[in-house]
Motif scaffolding. Structure first.
Motif, PDB file in Angstrom:
ATOM      1  N   TYR A 187      13.912 -25.261   1.135  1.00 25.08           N
ATOM      2  CA  TYR A 187      13.109 -26.432   0.778  1.00 25.08           C
ATOM      3  C   TYR A 187      12.981 -26.506  -0.736  1.00 25.08           C
ATOM      4  N   LEU A 188      13.218 -27.660  -1.309  1.00 25.36           N
ATOM      5  CA  LEU A 188      12.970 -27.895  -2.727  1.00 25.36           C
ATOM      6  C   LEU A 188      11.738 -28.774  -2.824  1.00 25.36           C
ATOM      7  N   VAL A 189      10.712 -28.260  -3.507  1.00 24.55           N
ATOM      8  CA  VAL A 189       9.405 -28.913  -3.482  1.00 24.55           C
ATOM      9  C   VAL A 189       8.856 -29.102  -4.890  1.00 24.55           C
ATOM     10  N   THR A 190       8.018 -30.113  -5.037  1.00 25.67           N
ATOM     11  CA  THR A 190       7.309 -30.348  -6.292  1.00 25.67           C
ATOM     12  C   THR A 190       6.135 -29.380  -6.389  1.00 25.67           C
ATOM     13  N   PRO A 191       5.479 -29.297  -7.544  1.00 27.79           N
ATOM     14  CA  PRO A 191       4.354 -28.358  -7.681  1.00 27.79           C
ATOM     15  C   PRO A 191       3.230 -28.555  -6.669  1.00 27.79           C
ATOM     16  N   GLY A 243       3.777 -29.308  -3.549  1.00 26.60           N
ATOM     17  CA  GLY A 243       4.314 -29.016  -2.226  1.00 26.60           C
ATOM     18  C   GLY A 243       5.062 -30.156  -1.570  1.00 26.60           C
ATOM     19  N   THR A 244       5.201 -31.293  -2.255  1.00 30.51           N
ATOM     20  CA  THR A 244       5.927 -32.422  -1.679  1.00 30.51           C
ATOM     21  C   THR A 244       7.402 -32.069  -1.507  1.00 30.51           C
ATOM     22  N   LEU A 245       7.921 -32.326  -0.318  1.00 28.37           N
ATOM     23  CA  LEU A 245       9.312 -32.006  -0.009  1.00 28.37           C
ATOM     24  C   LEU A 245      10.246 -33.053  -0.608  1.00 28.37           C
ATOM     25  N   LEU A 246      11.177 -32.596  -1.444  1.00 27.24           N
ATOM     26  CA  LEU A 246      12.181 -33.489  -2.011  1.00 27.24           C
ATOM     27  C   LEU A 246      13.509 -33.366  -1.290  1.00 27.24           C
ATOM     28  N   LEU A 247      13.810 -32.154  -0.828  1.00 31.22           N
ATOM     29  CA  LEU A 247      15.095 -31.913  -0.171  1.00 31.22           C
ATOM     30  C   LEU A 247      14.976 -30.673   0.696  1.00 31.22           C
ATOM     31  N   GLN A 248      15.569 -30.732   1.883  1.00 36.03           N
ATOM     32  CA  GLN A 248      15.647 -29.549   2.725  1.00 36.03           C
ATOM     33  C   GLN A 248      16.950 -29.591   3.505  1.00 36.03           C
ATOM     34  N   ASN A 249      17.433 -28.418   3.902  1.00 39.03           N
ATOM     35  CA  ASN A 249      18.701 -28.374   4.622  1.00 39.03           C
ATOM     36  C   ASN A 249      18.474 -28.425   6.131  1.00 39.03           C
ATOM     37  N   THR A 250      19.571 -28.364   6.882  1.00 37.21           N
ATOM     38  CA  THR A 250      19.502 -28.508   8.337  1.00 37.21           C
ATOM     39  C   THR A 250      18.655 -27.417   8.976  1.00 37.21           C
ATOM     40  N   GLU A 251      18.824 -26.175   8.521  1.00 36.98           N
ATOM     41  CA  GLU A 251      18.035 -25.083   9.082  1.00 36.98           C
ATOM     42  C   GLU A 251      16.553 -25.271   8.780  1.00 36.98           C
ATOM     43  N   ALA A 252      16.241 -25.790   7.606  1.00 36.83           N
ATOM     44  CA  ALA A 252      14.845 -26.071   7.260  1.00 36.83           C
ATOM     45  C   ALA A 252      14.268 -27.136   8.182  1.00 36.83           C
ATOM     46  N   ASP A 253      15.073 -28.156   8.492  1.00 29.27           N
ATOM     47  CA  ASP A 253      14.627 -29.196   9.428  1.00 29.27           C
ATOM     48  C   ASP A 253      14.349 -28.601  10.804  1.00 29.27           C
ATOM     49  N   ARG A 254      15.233 -27.703  11.248  1.00 27.67           N
ATOM     50  CA  ARG A 254      15.045 -27.079  12.564  1.00 27.67           C
ATOM     51  C   ARG A 254      13.722 -26.330  12.631  1.00 27.67           C
ATOM     52  N   ILE A 255      13.425 -25.597  11.561  1.00 24.90           N
ATOM     53  CA  ILE A 255      12.182 -24.824  11.527  1.00 24.90           C
ATOM     54  C   ILE A 255      10.972 -25.754  11.577  1.00 24.90           C
ATOM     55  N   LEU A 256      11.019 -26.848  10.827  1.00 26.29           N
ATOM     56  CA  LEU A 256       9.899 -27.793  10.835  1.00 26.29           C
ATOM     57  C   LEU A 256       9.730 -28.445  12.200  1.00 26.29           C
ATOM     58  N   GLU A 257      10.847 -28.775  12.835  1.00 22.57           N
ATOM     59  CA  GLU A 257      10.782 -29.437  14.140  1.00 22.57           C
ATOM     60  C   GLU A 257      10.190 -28.531  15.214  1.00 22.57           C
ATOM     61  N   CYS A 258      10.341 -27.218  15.033  1.00 22.61           N
ATOM     62  CA  CYS A 258       9.757 -26.277  16.003  1.00 22.61           C
ATOM     63  C   CYS A 258       8.230 -26.301  15.962  1.00 22.61           C
ATOM     64  N   LYS A 259       7.661 -26.632  14.805  1.00 27.15           N
ATOM     65  CA  LYS A 259       6.205 -26.654  14.616  1.00 27.15           C
ATOM     66  C   LYS A 259       5.573 -25.349  15.089  1.00 27.15           C
ATOM     67  N   ASP A 260       6.261 -24.269  14.750  1.00 26.20           N
ATOM     68  CA  ASP A 260       5.826 -22.946  15.191  1.00 26.20           C
ATOM     69  C   ASP A 260       5.405 -22.100  13.991  1.00 26.20           C
ATOM     70  N   GLY A 261       4.624 -22.711  13.104  1.00 25.03           N
ATOM     71  CA  GLY A 261       4.154 -22.008  11.913  1.00 25.03           C
ATOM     72  C   GLY A 261       4.293 -22.842  10.664  1.00 25.03           C
ATOM     73  N   LEU A 262       5.458 -23.470  10.478  1.00 22.28           N
ATOM     74  CA  LEU A 262       5.701 -24.337   9.325  1.00 22.28           C
ATOM     75  C   LEU A 262       5.807 -25.788   9.786  1.00 22.28           C
ATOM     76  N   VAL A 263       5.207 -26.698   9.005  1.00 26.35           N
ATOM     77  CA  VAL A 263       5.232 -28.120   9.359  1.00 26.35           C
ATOM     78  C   VAL A 263       5.353 -28.963   8.094  1.00 26.35           C
ATOM     79  N   LYS A 264       5.630 -30.231   8.302  1.00 25.09           N
ATOM     80  CA  LYS A 264       5.559 -31.229   7.236  1.00 25.09           C
ATOM     81  C   LYS A 264       4.332 -32.076   7.508  1.00 25.09           C
ATOM     82  N   ASP A 265       3.385 -32.111   6.546  1.00 26.31           N
ATOM     83  CA  ASP A 265       2.131 -32.813   6.818  1.00 26.31           C
ATOM     84  C   ASP A 265       2.286 -34.322   6.611  1.00 26.31           C
ATOM     85  N   ILE A 266       1.224 -35.049   6.851  1.00 23.70           N
ATOM     86  CA  ILE A 266       1.287 -36.514   6.801  1.00 23.70           C
ATOM     87  C   ILE A 266       1.531 -37.032   5.390  1.00 23.70           C
ATOM     88  N   ASN A 267       1.335 -36.172   4.387  1.00 23.69           N
ATOM     89  CA  ASN A 267       1.572 -36.568   2.995  1.00 23.69           C
ATOM     90  C   ASN A 267       2.968 -36.172   2.509  1.00 23.69           C
TER      91      ASN A 267
END
Length: 389
Positions: free
Chosen positions: A201-205, A207-231
């Motif tokens: 994940y490449l993030v701003t100071p 924590g805003t996500l600017l870029l993530q790879n396929t494996e990063a997307d998989r981890i977020l989609e699992c919602k098993d510890g790491l998530v992308k918030d509404i912001n």
């Protein structure tokens, strides 16, 4: 020490992660900051020939035929300093040491040391200091500084000041490995991140996500510890994101010339499964070419999933760290998460034998846990999709 200037310089070291051509410029600024005449950065990866660097500062680059002169040094003189490089590589700490300490001689004997006199005659430098950048046996990375002839020996204070920056050179070189290999294989860097099988994940100071790879997307989609918030920020399941965002902000401050943090590690327990916790590595990152965003100065976050054993290879660890065949076999089982009892059953040996072999593996590889061993394996064998298509 000019703290502001030191912080500003430290931030620029991370420009070379995505743009390795900037290492020469980084060295120019470094030698000026520490009062040296010249500097060299030598990077050799025994696993990936694509990742290499032989950056030099302006004094060398501005000397006519400097490449031919260096070739002469490597062909005719470098063997006389092989013991010095071995000394640097085996030191317990990555800190600068003088050449006469490396060679085991007194300073007055430098006048009869052929490589030293050759450097003086060809480049006007005399006293030298050097340091390794890491303890990974697959990497041979050195940072070297040279000082003008006639200025006197390098003082302990000068060495102490130069030591401050070694962790940042080391981290920038380490981070650059993945991008160098991606660029060599796929002729791209950020757009090739999907070929890298660790969540990135490449993030701003903030924590805003600017870029993530396929494996990063998989981890977020699992919602098993790491998530992308509404912001649009990286966060943790539940309402526990404050610590993670604070660490990202702290590391990003280095990229902005406001701090000296090289890395923060955070363990993220699973919330919906009994799988091993994620391990996050958070490091400074800058994008001097503005590929991500104008003047991006934030952080890169790696999310290691220890349960994803298909991407973990222990190939090369036995050779690099002197493991016995039995220890090599246990090492491959250990990174897969097998218990001591399971390893004993698989190997048809006693539990006490396995425990002894695990202790030997951790001692030889200089790690303290299975997770650290996994990180070592992933650093030696980068989990990169081998298919360019």
């Amino acid at each position: 020490m000019n703290t502001k200037r030191a912080l500003e310089f430290t931030s620029t070291i991370y420009d070379a992660v995505l743009c390795p051509d900037l290492w020469n410029e980084v060295l120019d600024n470094f030698v000026e900051l520490v009062g040296a005449a010249s500097g060299r950065l030598q990077v050799i990866d025994q696993t990936y020939s694509e990742h290499k660097c032989a950056a030099v500062s302006a004094l060398y680059r501005n000397t006519p035929d400097y490449e031919k002169k260096f070739q002469y040094y490597f062909d005719e003189l470098s063997h006389e300093e092989a013991s010095a490089y071995e000394y640097i590589q085996t030191r317990p700490e990555a800190k600068f040491v003088t050449e006469y300490e490396c060679l085991g001689i007194t300073p007055d004997r430098l006048a009869t040391h052929r490589p030293t006199t050759w450097m003086r005659d060809n480049f006007g430098i005399y006293y030298r200091i050097g340091s390794r950048l890491n303890t990974n046996h697959a990497w041979q990375d050195y940072l070297l500084l040279q000082f003008h002839d006639g200025r006197g020996q390098v003082t302990p204070g000068e060495i102490e000041f130069a030591n401050i920056f070694i962790p940042h050179f080391a981290k920038a070189v380490e981070l650059g490995r993945t991008f160098s290999v991606l660029n060599a294989r796929f002729k791209a860097v950020l757009s090739a991140l999907d070929h890298y099988l660790i969540g990135t994940y490449l993030v701003t100071p903030d924590g805003t996500l600017l870029l993530q790879n396929t494996e990063a997307d998989r981890i977020l989609e699992c919602k098993d510890g790491l998530v992308k918030d509404i912001n649009g920020r990286i966060g943790l399941s539940g309402d526990n994101s404050v610590e993670l965002l604070n660490l990202i902000s702290k590391v990003s401050a280095t990229a902005n010339g406001e701090s000296m943090d090289t890395e923060q590690i955070m363990t993220i327990p699973r919330c919906c499964s009994s799988l091993d916790s994620y391990v996050l590595s958070i490091c400074p990152l800058r994008d001097p070419e503005n590929t991500l965003d104008v003047n991006f100065r934030g952080a890169i976050v790696y999310a290691i999933d220890p349960s994803n054993i298909s991407i973990i290879s222990t190939e090369g660890i036995a050779r690099l760290y002197g493991l016995t065949p039995a220890e090599d076999a246990i090492c491959s089982l250990l990174v897969k998460g097998l218990t001591t009892e399971d390893m004993a059953e698989t190997r048809s040996v006693r539990i006490e034998t396995v425990r002894s072999q695990v202790k030997a593996i951790l001692r030889k590889t200089h790690v303290k846990s299975r997770i650290q061993l996994v990180k070592l394996a992933l650093s030696i064998n980068l989990p990169i999709d081998q298919d360019p298509e």
